[in-house]
Design a protein around this motif. Sequence first.
Motif, PDB file in Angstrom:
ATOM      1  N   GLY A 137       0.792  -1.223   0.000  1.00  0.00           N
ATOM      2  CA  GLY A 137       0.000   0.000   0.000  1.00  0.00           C
ATOM      3  C   GLY A 137       0.826   1.276   0.000  1.00  0.00           C
ATOM      4  O   GLY A 137       0.298   2.350  -0.213  1.00  0.00           O
ATOM      5  N   ARG A 138       2.096   1.159   0.243  1.00  0.00           N
ATOM      6  CA  ARG A 138       2.971   2.325   0.237  1.00  0.00           C
ATOM      7  C   ARG A 138       3.675   2.475  -1.108  1.00  0.00           C
ATOM      8  O   ARG A 138       4.704   3.113  -1.220  1.00  0.00           O
ATOM      9  CB  ARG A 138       3.984   2.215   1.373  1.00  0.00           C
ATOM     10  CG  ARG A 138       3.332   2.240   2.756  1.00  0.00           C
ATOM     11  CD  ARG A 138       4.322   2.064   3.883  1.00  0.00           C
ATOM     12  NE  ARG A 138       5.485   2.935   3.796  1.00  0.00           N
ATOM     13  CZ  ARG A 138       5.520   4.218   4.141  1.00  0.00           C
ATOM     14  NH1 ARG A 138       4.445   4.800   4.598  1.00  0.00           N
ATOM     15  NH2 ARG A 138       6.638   4.916   4.036  1.00  0.00           N
ATOM     16  N   ARG A 139       3.084   1.920  -2.125  1.00  0.00           N
ATOM     17  CA  ARG A 139       3.693   1.958  -3.456  1.00  0.00           C
ATOM     18  C   ARG A 139       3.589   3.357  -4.054  1.00  0.00           C
ATOM     19  O   ARG A 139       2.532   3.965  -4.030  1.00  0.00           O
ATOM     20  CB  ARG A 139       2.978   0.955  -4.366  1.00  0.00           C
ATOM     21  CG  ARG A 139       3.585   0.886  -5.751  1.00  0.00           C
ATOM     22  CD  ARG A 139       2.898  -0.153  -6.595  1.00  0.00           C
ATOM     23  NE  ARG A 139       1.558   0.314  -6.937  1.00  0.00           N
ATOM     24  CZ  ARG A 139       0.582  -0.472  -7.327  1.00  0.00           C
ATOM     25  NH1 ARG A 139       0.762  -1.759  -7.409  1.00  0.00           N
ATOM     26  NH2 ARG A 139      -0.593   0.009  -7.624  1.00  0.00           N
ATOM     27  N   ILE A 185       8.653   1.772  -3.670  1.00  0.00           N
ATOM     28  CA  ILE A 185       7.917   1.726  -2.412  1.00  0.00           C
ATOM     29  C   ILE A 185       8.471   2.813  -1.492  1.00  0.00           C
ATOM     30  O   ILE A 185       9.695   2.933  -1.339  1.00  0.00           O
ATOM     31  CB  ILE A 185       8.094   0.341  -1.727  1.00  0.00           C
ATOM     32  CG1 ILE A 185       7.649  -0.787  -2.637  1.00  0.00           C
ATOM     33  CG2 ILE A 185       7.374   0.299  -0.389  1.00  0.00           C
ATOM     34  CD1 ILE A 185       6.170  -0.828  -2.908  1.00  0.00           C
ATOM     35  N   TYR A 186       7.572   3.597  -0.890  1.00  0.00           N
ATOM     36  CA  TYR A 186       8.035   4.609   0.053  1.00  0.00           C
ATOM     37  C   TYR A 186       8.722   3.951   1.240  1.00  0.00           C
ATOM     38  O   TYR A 186       8.257   2.943   1.767  1.00  0.00           O
ATOM     39  CB  TYR A 186       6.864   5.454   0.561  1.00  0.00           C
ATOM     40  CG  TYR A 186       6.321   6.394  -0.481  1.00  0.00           C
ATOM     41  CD1 TYR A 186       7.054   7.502  -0.899  1.00  0.00           C
ATOM     42  CD2 TYR A 186       5.079   6.177  -1.049  1.00  0.00           C
ATOM     43  CE1 TYR A 186       6.568   8.360  -1.863  1.00  0.00           C
ATOM     44  CE2 TYR A 186       4.573   7.041  -2.015  1.00  0.00           C
ATOM     45  CZ  TYR A 186       5.323   8.132  -2.412  1.00  0.00           C
ATOM     46  OH  TYR A 186       4.839   8.981  -3.363  1.00  0.00           O
ATOM     47  N   LEU A 187       9.840   4.533   1.655  1.00  0.00           N
ATOM     48  CA  LEU A 187      10.552   4.069   2.828  1.00  0.00           C
ATOM     49  C   LEU A 187       9.771   4.426   4.089  1.00  0.00           C
ATOM     50  O   LEU A 187       8.893   5.302   4.068  1.00  0.00           O
ATOM     51  CB  LEU A 187      11.942   4.709   2.878  1.00  0.00           C
ATOM     52  CG  LEU A 187      12.864   4.381   1.693  1.00  0.00           C
ATOM     53  CD1 LEU A 187      14.119   5.236   1.751  1.00  0.00           C
ATOM     54  CD2 LEU A 187      13.200   2.910   1.676  1.00  0.00           C
ATOM     55  N   ARG A 188      10.087   3.769   5.187  1.00  0.00           N
ATOM     56  CA  ARG A 188       9.438   4.052   6.473  1.00  0.00           C
ATOM     57  C   ARG A 188       9.595   5.534   6.791  1.00  0.00           C
ATOM     58  O   ARG A 188      10.659   6.120   6.582  1.00  0.00           O
ATOM     59  CB  ARG A 188      10.079   3.205   7.559  1.00  0.00           C
ATOM     60  CG  ARG A 188       9.424   3.373   8.912  1.00  0.00           C
ATOM     61  CD  ARG A 188       9.996   2.432   9.942  1.00  0.00           C
ATOM     62  NE  ARG A 188       9.622   1.067   9.577  1.00  0.00           N
ATOM     63  CZ  ARG A 188      10.469   0.051   9.495  1.00  0.00           C
ATOM     64  NH1 ARG A 188      11.738   0.215   9.756  1.00  0.00           N
ATOM     65  NH2 ARG A 188      10.041  -1.142   9.165  1.00  0.00           N
ATOM     66  N   PRO A 230       3.707  10.465   1.088  1.00  0.00           N
ATOM     67  CA  PRO A 230       2.625  11.429   1.321  1.00  0.00           C
ATOM     68  C   PRO A 230       1.848  11.214   2.621  1.00  0.00           C
ATOM     69  O   PRO A 230       1.207  12.129   3.113  1.00  0.00           O
ATOM     70  CB  PRO A 230       1.708  11.239   0.107  1.00  0.00           C
ATOM     71  CG  PRO A 230       2.021   9.855  -0.396  1.00  0.00           C
ATOM     72  CD  PRO A 230       3.460   9.627  -0.072  1.00  0.00           C
ATOM     73  N   PHE A 231       1.912  10.015   3.217  1.00  0.00           N
ATOM     74  CA  PHE A 231       1.162   9.762   4.430  1.00  0.00           C
ATOM     75  C   PHE A 231       2.048   9.641   5.660  1.00  0.00           C
ATOM     76  O   PHE A 231       1.600   9.227   6.730  1.00  0.00           O
ATOM     77  CB  PHE A 231       0.322   8.475   4.266  1.00  0.00           C
ATOM     78  CG  PHE A 231      -0.621   8.563   3.103  1.00  0.00           C
ATOM     79  CD1 PHE A 231      -1.682   9.441   3.105  1.00  0.00           C
ATOM     80  CD2 PHE A 231      -0.419   7.764   1.985  1.00  0.00           C
ATOM     81  CE1 PHE A 231      -2.552   9.525   2.038  1.00  0.00           C
ATOM     82  CE2 PHE A 231      -1.272   7.859   0.902  1.00  0.00           C
ATOM     83  CZ  PHE A 231      -2.352   8.744   0.927  1.00  0.00           C
ATOM     84  N   ALA A 232       3.310  10.011   5.549  1.00  0.00           N
ATOM     85  CA  ALA A 232       4.261   9.870   6.661  1.00  0.00           C
ATOM     86  C   ALA A 232       3.800  10.621   7.900  1.00  0.00           C
ATOM     87  O   ALA A 232       3.923  10.139   9.020  1.00  0.00           O
ATOM     88  CB  ALA A 232       5.644  10.329   6.231  1.00  0.00           C
TER      89      ALA A 232
END
Length: 119
Positions: free
Chosen positions: A40-42, A106-109, A113-115
């Motif tokens: 989901g963090r793609r 994939i967004y890193l930890r 946009p939702f960090a």
Amino acid sequence: NQAMIHYDRNYAQGTEFKLPLVVSTLTLQRAIGMAWKTFGRRKKIVAFRSISLTAPVFGEDTLYARSRILETTRTSDPECGSIVCETFLARQDAKDVAKIVWESLIYLRDRGPFAALGY
């Protein structure tokens, strides 16, 4: 796809499949769509390395996806890493109908946009 095998039951009865087939691009879309729930963090799909449609899919089939990560790589993008993923799609009878190998950012930890929301 306007091929009669996809919408004409009478035509399909004269083929080896006996029933109309789901269009292959829709089968691919379902597989990647279900894999999206895992990743989901793609950020985006970079490439499809291989697509194998190995068995027919019919309108009333239930489909299941299973994926495994083949490779992870750091990228020049400070927000993302890259994964290569292998996704299998199977019917309700456990018969695999597709195998897709694809690469995605994939967004890193704590990035993306939702960090700020803790995702």
